[in-house]
Each structure stands twice: as structure tokens, then as C-alpha cells.
Design a protein around this motif. Sequence first.
Motif, mmCIF file in Angstrom:
data_model
loop_
_atom_site.group_PDB
_atom_site.id
_atom_site.type_symbol
_atom_site.label_atom_id
_atom_site.label_comp_id
_atom_site.label_asym_id
_atom_site.label_seq_id
_atom_site.Cartn_x
_atom_site.Cartn_y
_atom_site.Cartn_z
ATOM 1 N N GLU A 1 25.303 44.409 38.375
ATOM 2 C CA GLU A 1 26.418 44.922 39.172
ATOM 3 C C GLU A 1 26.597 44.103 40.446
ATOM 4 O O GLU A 1 27.728 43.806 40.848
ATOM 5 C CB GLU A 1 26.178 46.395 39.515
ATOM 6 C CG GLU A 1 26.346 47.340 38.331
ATOM 7 C CD GLU A 1 25.980 48.766 38.667
ATOM 8 O OE1 GLU A 1 26.504 49.683 38.012
ATOM 9 O OE2 GLU A 1 25.149 48.969 39.589
ATOM 10 N N THR B 1 35.592 45.087 39.204
ATOM 11 C CA THR B 1 34.308 45.076 38.494
ATOM 12 C C THR B 1 34.058 46.351 37.699
ATOM 13 O O THR B 1 33.061 46.443 36.989
ATOM 14 C CB THR B 1 33.156 44.891 39.492
ATOM 15 O OG1 THR B 1 33.233 45.906 40.497
ATOM 16 C CG2 THR B 1 33.243 43.531 40.164
ATOM 17 N N LEU C 1 33.297 49.272 38.921
ATOM 18 C CA LEU C 1 32.310 50.143 39.553
ATOM 19 C C LEU C 1 32.923 51.500 39.856
ATOM 20 O O LEU C 1 34.123 51.616 40.124
ATOM 21 C CB LEU C 1 31.795 49.510 40.851
ATOM 22 C CG LEU C 1 30.956 48.241 40.699
ATOM 23 C CD1 LEU C 1 30.744 47.577 42.053
ATOM 24 C CD2 LEU C 1 29.619 48.564 40.049
ATOM 25 N N ARG D 1 35.757 46.812 43.793
ATOM 26 C CA ARG D 1 35.273 47.865 42.900
ATOM 27 C C ARG D 1 36.174 47.984 41.670
ATOM 28 O O ARG D 1 35.691 48.155 40.542
ATOM 29 C CB ARG D 1 35.221 49.181 43.670
ATOM 30 C CG ARG D 1 34.423 50.275 42.982
ATOM 31 C CD ARG D 1 34.158 51.409 43.942
ATOM 32 N NE ARG D 1 35.404 51.963 44.485
ATOM 33 C CZ ARG D 1 35.453 52.756 45.542
ATOM 34 N NH1 ARG D 1 34.335 53.091 46.192
ATOM 35 N NH2 ARG D 1 36.591 53.245 45.966
ATOM 36 N N MET E 1 22.505 49.854 43.140
ATOM 37 C CA MET E 1 23.168 48.925 42.240
ATOM 38 C C MET E 1 22.156 48.098 41.453
ATOM 39 O O MET E 1 21.091 47.747 41.966
ATOM 40 C CB MET E 1 24.090 47.993 43.023
ATOM 41 C CG MET E 1 25.206 48.723 43.757
ATOM 42 S SD MET E 1 26.316 47.594 44.641
ATOM 43 C CE MET E 1 27.124 46.789 43.260
#
Length: 375
Positions: free
Chosen positions: A167, A288, A290, A285, A163
Motif C-alpha cells: 500500500e 490507489t 485505499l 487515496r 499500511m
Amino acid sequence: MASIKQRSDGTWRARYRDDAGKEHARHFTLKRDAQRWLDEIAAAVVTGQYVDPKAGRITWDEWTARWMERQSWAAGTYEAATVAVKSVPWRESAIAGIKSSHIQAWVAGESKRGLAPSTIKTRLNYIQMSFRAAVADKLIVASPALGVKAPRGRKAEAAMRIMTADEVLAMLDAAGDFRGFVEVCVFAGLRLGEAAGLQLRDVNFLGRSLTVARQVQGATIKTARIVPPKYESERTVYVPDELMASLAAHVKRQQVTDQDEQLFVTPLGRLWNRNNAAEEWRRIRAATGLSDGVTLHTLRHTFASNLIAQGCDVVTVQRALGHSTPSITLNVYSHLWPSAEDRTRSATASFMTQIRNSADSVRIETEKPQVRGSR
């Protein structure tokens, strides 16, 4: 004791008794074939490779149950082994009849089902262990799993996700009450179970360290329990003031006062486990943006990557991560350390810079104008 005798029908009956006094016999058309068979038996006895022909009739399920009963494994290891030995299609077959081709076909089938190469490799390892034990117990002559290979996985440098700082920041902002749990994973390298197992007594605020002395094992609320950490994973992790300050704020906010109290629990006061922690992570997750490839274990990889980037040696990283040997650390993270080519290039560049600076100093000295004395 062994003998060969011709029967009334003209065939030859070869027989022998093993060490237990049990008689074994076979019939042959030719006497020389009978003698060759007895010679092979005698050679196997002398070399210690003799196996009772009937011993391998035990089924795979019967054998693995017997084999696993005598293992002193942790509960998690026993669970993983159970899944592995029950995933094969030959469970009711005699172990002496299982061939290498059967095992290789099982590996191919697991791969086609979409199982990760690492998962198949782990399961194959248990299969191979059980066959080796059967050889050691004189149930079969040789392991049919010998030489069977799991599918190749992606190279570590391609498969491992690290990451970025942005992040990590976004993840922490979205973590909410789960933030402390996430922080000990990304800033102390703890595994999911180790983070869930932390108690207040494990946080040394003055010494700025965390002690990994237990872990939570189990995937559900019903099966979750506190057990000792993985083999040789008990350790002390030294952490920065910023993490200590964050944990102190968490302790105050959550009113954690008892030394035996869990540092992190669910909103309902239960232990975090693989399932509910993963569910909370999926929420973070999604918030964000991700990718699915970023898991809670990615935080541990990110922690290790930062240690290596800051110049920590293999042993330092090994101890921080709780690996039993440096070779495990290298197998996972060797691609993150500078290569021999990088170190050679960097060292030579520094040497060349040093020479160049010396040369420049000499040139400046020789090019200085000479001042003549006055008459």
C-alpha cells in the motif's frame, strides 16, 4: 457576623456578612432551620468551601470568555477550546444552574450526531476544565462535570489502521509532486502540520536527520500560518539514506535554494494546510483504492508501527514521534508491543531450545563408537 431575628409576620430572618462585607439573608418558618443554614455557612467558611450564592449567576458564555482570556494557549488549542465551549446548549444559562444530567445529555446528543468518541472526549475535557476553574474561583461549590464520561471508542488495536508495504509503494507511486510530503510522514513520522512547516534549513543531509522546529497551523489558505510545534514536539528525527536521497532530488527538482524556504508548497506556492493537504491525499487515496479510513495520520501510525516491529523501546519511539511523555506513546501504541505473555513464551522457547541442543550434544558424545586399540 451573623444573626437571627424574628419578623412581624412570625418568620425568622437569618443574615450574615461575607469577607467582602456583603450581606446575605434568608427567611425561614422555623428558627432551627435558620440556625442550621447559618451553621452550614460557617462550616463552609471554615473549610474553605464557601461560595457567594450570587457568584454562580454568571452565564456560561460570560464565564468561559473570561476563563479563556487568561489562558496561555497556542492558537490551535484556543481554537479547539472555543469550538468545545460553544457547542453546548446551556450557553445563556447561569453556571450554578447547570447540572450533571445536562452535561451527560449533551454528550449523548453529540454522539447521536455522529461525532467520533475521541472528538467528544476532547470537547468534554475543555468543558470539565472550565468548570474546575469556576470551582477554583469560588463561583460554584463543585463541578457538575465531575464523573461525566465520554462514549467509549474502539480499542486501539481495532481502530488503528497500519499500511502494508504494498500500500505504501502504491501510494508513493500515485503521489506525484506530493511524494516528498508523504515520505516525511511515513518514513519520519511527521504530523501534517510538521511536514508542511519544514524548511530547507531543517534538513541535515550529511547528518541524515530532520529537525522539527515549526509547524503550519490552520485549515485554510487564509488562516494557515507558521507557528512553533506542539508542546515538547520540537525534535530531531534520524532518517535513512534513502529518504535523504529522495529529499535531495525533491530540492533539486523544485529548485529550493533559500535556507528559509519551505520544503513543500502547493503548485501555486502556498503553504499546505489541513484542507488542501487532505484534498491532495484524497486524490492519492482514490488513485490507489485505499479506504476512507486511511488518512494522512495513518502514515504516522505506520511509521511508529515499524519502529516497534524493529524492536525500538518506548522512549525511542516517544522521542521520534515528539510525544511529551512515554505514557502518551503507550496509550496509543501499547497494543503493538509484544505482550508479557509473548515475551515469556519466546524466552522460554529459547531456553528450551538451548537445553535441547545441549542434550543432543551429550547424546552424540555418548553414542560415539569406541575405537579399540590394536594388539
